[in-house]
Design a protein around this motif. Structure first.
Motif, PDB file in Angstrom:
ATOM      1  N   ALA A  58       0.832  -1.205   0.000  1.00 19.85           N
ATOM      2  CA  ALA A  58       0.000   0.000   0.000  1.00 19.85           C
ATOM      3  C   ALA A  58       0.866   1.254   0.000  1.00 19.85           C
ATOM      4  O   ALA A  58       0.552   2.246  -0.678  1.00 19.85           O
ATOM      5  CB  ALA A  58      -0.935  -0.010   1.215  1.00 19.85           C
ATOM      6  N   PHE A  59       1.968   1.219   0.746  1.00 24.43           N
ATOM      7  CA  PHE A  59       2.896   2.354   0.784  1.00 24.43           C
ATOM      8  C   PHE A  59       3.472   2.617  -0.605  1.00 24.43           C
ATOM      9  O   PHE A  59       3.459   3.757  -1.099  1.00 24.43           O
ATOM     10  CB  PHE A  59       4.016   2.070   1.787  1.00 24.43           C
ATOM     11  N   ILE A  60       3.947   1.567  -1.255  1.00 23.97           N
ATOM     12  CA  ILE A  60       4.524   1.716  -2.601  1.00 23.97           C
ATOM     13  C   ILE A  60       3.456   2.183  -3.589  1.00 23.97           C
ATOM     14  O   ILE A  60       3.709   3.067  -4.420  1.00 23.97           O
ATOM     15  CB  ILE A  60       5.180   0.392  -3.059  1.00 23.97           C
ATOM     16  N   GLY A  61       2.248   1.619  -3.492  1.00 21.45           N
ATOM     17  CA  GLY A  61       1.157   2.039  -4.376  1.00 21.45           C
ATOM     18  C   GLY A  61       0.779   3.495  -4.165  1.00 21.45           C
ATOM     19  O   GLY A  61       0.520   4.225  -5.132  1.00 21.45           O
ATOM     20  N   ASP A  62       0.770   3.916  -2.899  1.00 22.36           N
ATOM     21  CA  ASP A  62       0.467   5.315  -2.584  1.00 22.36           C
ATOM     22  C   ASP A  62       1.522   6.239  -3.175  1.00 22.36           C
ATOM     23  O   ASP A  62       1.198   7.287  -3.757  1.00 22.36           O
ATOM     24  CB  ASP A  62       0.393   5.487  -1.061  1.00 22.36           C
TER      25      ASP A  62
END
Length: 135
Positions: free
Chosen positions: A99-103
């Motif tokens: 989720a961090f990378i996607g954000d």
């Protein structure tokens, strides 16, 4: 410990886990209602109530569930519980990292996922340091 007291302690532990799920569902319902998202709160409460019911039913028939909720589980059940928590930690860490990378890829800041990933990394290092000295 007398057999009756031991039975009462074991029954309390078996009810505590489903009770926790039900209380968590209630808390989610209240929070979602205050946030103006009643439908999400109801769905969350329903899912957690069903999990609670499943655990109550498992508590009657499942040797594994009964073994995991004993006050002092034997080595096998303690190992199962430890591996289950470790697996849960891996899944949550990978999910938050994704989720961090996607954000970041979407042009946003990555918060709050960054803090979950950072907390997981620091906790992992702290536990490795602790257990390397205490085993």
């Amino acid at each position: 410990m007398p057999m009756r007291a031991q039975q009462t302690t074991t029954n309390t532990a078996r009810r505590a886990v489903p009770g926790f799920f039900l209380a968590l569902g209630g808390a989610c319902l209240v929070a979602a209602t205050f946030g103006g998202r009643l439908a999400i709160g109801l769905v969350t409460f329903e899912i957690l109530a069903l999990c609670s019911l499943a655990l109550v039913l498992l508590g009657r028939r499942s040797e594994t569930y009964q073994g995991l909720t004993e006050k002092e589980p034997d080595e096998r059940f303690a190992r199962i519980a430890g591996r289950a928590w470790a697996g849960t930690g891996v899944v949550l860490t990978v999910g938050n990292l994704s989720a961090f990378i996607g954000d970041l890829a979407s042009g946003r800041s990555g918060d709050p996922y960054f803090w979950f990933v950072a907390t997981a990394a620091i906790t992992y290092i702290a536990f490795v340091a602790f257990w390397s000295r205490h085993t």
